[in-house]
Enzyme design. Structure first.
Site, PDB file in Angstrom:
ATOM      1  N   HIS A   1       0.835  -1.208   0.000  1.00 18.60           N
ATOM      2  CA  HIS A   1       0.000   0.000   0.000  1.00 18.60           C
ATOM      3  C   HIS A   1       0.865   1.252   0.000  1.00 18.60           C
ATOM      4  O   HIS A   1       1.555   1.544   0.983  1.00 18.60           O
ATOM      5  CB  HIS A   1      -0.931   0.015   1.215  1.00 18.60           C
ATOM      6  CG  HIS A   1      -1.944   1.118   1.151  1.00 18.60           C
ATOM      7  ND1 HIS A   1      -3.289   0.884   0.954  1.00 18.60           N
ATOM      8  CD2 HIS A   1      -1.812   2.465   1.218  1.00 18.60           C
ATOM      9  CE1 HIS A   1      -3.932   2.028   0.924  1.00 18.60           C
ATOM     10  NE2 HIS A   1      -3.055   3.014   1.080  1.00 18.60           N
TER      11      HIS A   1
ATOM     12  N   HIS B   1       1.409   5.459  -1.988  1.00 14.97           N
ATOM     13  CA  HIS B   1       0.907   6.541  -2.851  1.00 14.97           C
ATOM     14  C   HIS B   1       2.108   7.181  -3.545  1.00 14.97           C
ATOM     15  O   HIS B   1       2.695   8.131  -3.026  1.00 14.97           O
ATOM     16  CB  HIS B   1       0.140   7.584  -2.037  1.00 14.97           C
ATOM     17  CG  HIS B   1      -1.135   7.047  -1.464  1.00 14.97           C
ATOM     18  ND1 HIS B   1      -2.359   7.247  -2.056  1.00 14.97           N
ATOM     19  CD2 HIS B   1      -1.356   6.277  -0.373  1.00 14.97           C
ATOM     20  CE1 HIS B   1      -3.294   6.627  -1.339  1.00 14.97           C
ATOM     21  NE2 HIS B   1      -2.705   6.035  -0.308  1.00 14.97           N
TER      22      HIS B   1
HETATM   23 FE   FE2 Z   1      -3.510   5.086   1.464  1.00  9.01          FE
END
Ligand code: FE2
Length: 430
Positions: free
Chosen positions: A57, A59
């Protein structure tokens, strides 16, 4: 003829004194005392040789943007989202690509060779999508980048998100994302989970939603995600990220929810560094940790992978690209301090996320890709405790990063001249 022979490896499963023979970018053999001619021999010296770290996970469109256009003063998730909304219209493809490539250099130096990154599709121009599709191609020789179409401002809440998400998938984004707890109502959140699971089923894609990233004990989108996973036959292909509301849920309700998640073979992806930093912000004392129920989920047979989420961006000013930092925080925040627990958490940053991402040829068995990292530690528990030097990082049989061992020189009368932190491994403490 072997291309590369690694001698004297300790493996995460506890085997010691192993040699690893590599030919044509794949692992040819793993055994003690391999007798073969090799183009290059690398002595692991009894150190841990692991398959690469996998970040389930992240970004990457926001990474290394800390301070642009200003700092997050409150430190909350909502100010982070607002700040990202200010930054997004100013982003250029070139700037996003440059920051992402810089980050990937750091990641590889830490032995991190696969990342699932959410990419914001709230801007209909899809600048971040174009940028990360370019990055995915450019880093492919050394890092597997999987992209999730993420409607940061809400699939229904943002008027352009639904169309932009479909266009992002058409452009080649791999996974369907979502953020049901950020929709306007619980009902809109429920409807977004249903709509997004339908898209994934129709397109044959995986799903990974930011789900119940809130301290609200009544946030119920994990339940809906599990239900819709079963309804659309997506078992084993859906992940719920964060799941922080589960920390605050009523125990009786959780005792019903966890078996439903297991039945749907839903994967869970907590992000301990940022969860411990951001959650519980409306509390005084006692202050909730805001981390989902990691040991209970694992006990129920659910795949739990730990992610970084952020490195130096509007939400989180820290981060190093080192998944061992994440596991180290999980040991503390989830109170998983036994040697066996630490082994489980090592798996949560290696083999389990590799399974969730569906990586082909991952692992240390013959036939797998020759991707691995030699750590200055004796075993997985010590690797998490020390977060040590990555002595060598190997991709497809080629050494792509090296770090000198951390050895301190001492000048103390009557004491040894050096200190090797890895030499302190408590070998009697199993
Ligand atoms: Fe996130």
């Amino acid at each position: 003829m072997i291309d590369l022979l690694i001698r004297g490896a300790s493996l995460p499963d506890g085997r010691q004194g192993q040699d690893i023979a590599i030919r044509g970018g794949r692992i040819a053999d793993v055994a003690p005392g391999i007798d073969a001619e090799a183009g290059r021999v690398l002595d692991a010296g009894g150190h841990l040789v692991s398959p690469p770290f996998v970040d389930a996970h992240f970004h990457m469109d926001a990474t290394l943007s800390l301070g642009l256009p200003r700092m997050n003063v409150s430190g909350t998730l909502l100010e982070g989202i607002a700040l990202w909304g200010e930054l997004r219209p100013t982003l250029t493809r070139e700037a996003v690509v440059e920051r992402a490539l810089l980050y990937c250099d750091l990641a590889v130096s830490k032995g991190l060779m696969a990342v699932r990154s959410h990419v914001d599709v709230s801007d209909p121009a899809l600048v971040t999508v174009e940028a990360l599709l370019e990055v995915r191609e450019r880093v492919a020789p050394y890092l597997d980048l999987q992209l999730v179409a993420f409607p940061q401002d809400g699939y229904f809440r943002h008027p352009d998100a639904a169309g932009a998400l479909e266009r992002a998938l058409d452009m080649g984004v791999d996974v369907v994302g979502g953020i049901p707890h950020f929709e306007r109502t619980m009902e809109a959140g429920r409807a977004s989970v249903e709509a997004l699971c339908r898209i994934a089923a129709e397109r044959g894609l995986r799903v990974d939603m930011h789900c119940d990233e809130t301290d609200d004990p009544l946030s119920r989108h994990v339940e809906t995600l599990a239900e819709q996973t079963l309804r659309f036959g997506l078992e084993g292909r859906v992940a719920g990220s964060h799941l922080t509301s589960m920390h605050s849920m009523d125990n009786y309700y959780a005792s019903k929810l966890v078996p439903l998640m297991a039945e749907a073979r839903l994967a869970a992806i907590p992000n301990p560094l940022i969860n411990i930093m951001i959650q519980g912000r409306h509390d005084t004392y006692p202050r909730r940790r805001g981390l989902t129920r990691i040991p209970e989920l694992i006990e129920a047979g659910i795949d739990v992978a730990l992610g970084q989420d952020c490195v130096m961006d509007p939400w989180y000013s820290m981060g190093t690209g080192d998944l061992l930092d994440v596991a180290h925080m999980a040991v503390h925040a989830a109170q998983m301090g036994s040697q066996a627990d630490k082994g489980t958490l090592f798996d949560a940053v290696t083999t389990v996320p590799a399974r969730i991402l569906g990586l082909e040829g991952y692992g240390l068995a013959p036939g797998c890709h020759a991707d691995m990292v030699i750590l200055q530690a004796a075993d997985p528990a010590e690797a998490i405790r020390l977060r040590p030097a990555r002595l060598a990082v190997i991709r497809r049989g080629r050494v792509v990063a090296e770090t000198a061992p951390e050895i301190a020189r001492l000048a103390l009368d009557g004491r040894p001249g050096t200190v090797d932190p890895a030499a302190y491994a408590p070998r009697h403490a199993r």
